[in-house]
Design an enzyme around this catalytic site. Structure first.
Site, mmCIF file in Angstrom:
data_model
loop_
_atom_site.group_PDB
_atom_site.id
_atom_site.type_symbol
_atom_site.label_atom_id
_atom_site.label_comp_id
_atom_site.label_asym_id
_atom_site.label_seq_id
_atom_site.Cartn_x
_atom_site.Cartn_y
_atom_site.Cartn_z
ATOM 1 N N CYS A 109 0.874 -1.210 0.226
ATOM 2 C CA CYS A 109 0.020 0.145 -0.385
ATOM 3 C C CYS A 109 0.958 0.782 0.333
ATOM 4 O O CYS A 109 2.213 1.126 0.034
ATOM 5 C CB CYS A 109 -0.878 -0.345 1.163
ATOM 6 S SG CYS A 109 -0.070 -0.116 2.658
ATOM 7 N N ARG A 110 0.513 2.262 0.266
ATOM 8 C CA ARG A 110 1.037 3.581 0.683
ATOM 9 C C ARG A 110 2.470 3.334 1.366
ATOM 10 O O ARG A 110 2.986 3.775 1.457
ATOM 11 C CB ARG A 110 0.350 4.478 0.300
ATOM 12 C CG ARG A 110 0.819 6.591 0.258
ATOM 13 C CD ARG A 110 0.610 7.313 0.666
ATOM 14 N NE ARG A 110 -0.339 7.090 1.850
ATOM 15 C CZ ARG A 110 -1.941 7.563 1.615
ATOM 16 N NH1 ARG A 110 -2.541 7.882 0.503
ATOM 17 N NH2 ARG A 110 -2.974 7.526 2.753
#
Length: 151
Positions: A109-110
């Site tokens: 993810c980020r």
């Protein structure tokens, strides 16, 4: 009297032996309980560590691991790992059939928070070769690893 002393010595020996046996049994029980707690439920255990570095993720990607990005499409379009697959976290349960069970899976993810949730969801769904990338795409880019943009 020597008989009484002998019996007392025998009793003391037996008591020491019992203490040793019970102590050893208690150690075994605690070790088994600890192992069960550490390994968790068989439905949620993984053959991979729960989290790996971006360096390890790159090595696993190069070795053929499935890179699963659980961010939103607009984040994906800005930048993503080449050859990764986008399945947003809120769609993952409905799209489990798109995730291979026969390959290692690195969830991304980020920042690493949503990927941990995605990893846990996959583990609970019976996937066994799942890990999460620590630091997410932010850390991946900071390390200078390749990204691509667009859909």
């Amino acid at each position: 009297m020597p008989n009484k002393a002998h019996r007392k010595a025998q009793q003391q020996k037996q008591q020491k032996k019992n203490v040793l046996i019970w102590g050893a049994a208690a150690l075994v029980v605690f070790a088994v309980i600890g192992w069960i707690i550490a390994s968790g439920n068989s439905n949620t255990s993984s053959s991979l560590p729960s989290e790996i570095s971006v360096f390890e993720a790159l090595a696993r990607k190069d070795a053929g691991a499935f890179i699963l990005d659980v961010r939103q499409p607009e984040e994906w379009n800005e930048a993503h790992i080449p050859d990764a697959t986008l399945i947003p976290l809120d769609q993952l349960t409905a799209r489990l059939n798109e995730v291979p069970k026969d390959r290692q899976i690195v969830v991304v993810c980020r920042t690493g928070h949503r990927s941990a949730t995605g990893r846990d969801l996959l583990l609970q769904s019976g996937f066994t070769q799942v890990t999460s990338m620590a630091g997410g795409l932010n850390q991946w880019k900071a390390a200078g690893y390749p990204t691509v943009s667009g859909p």
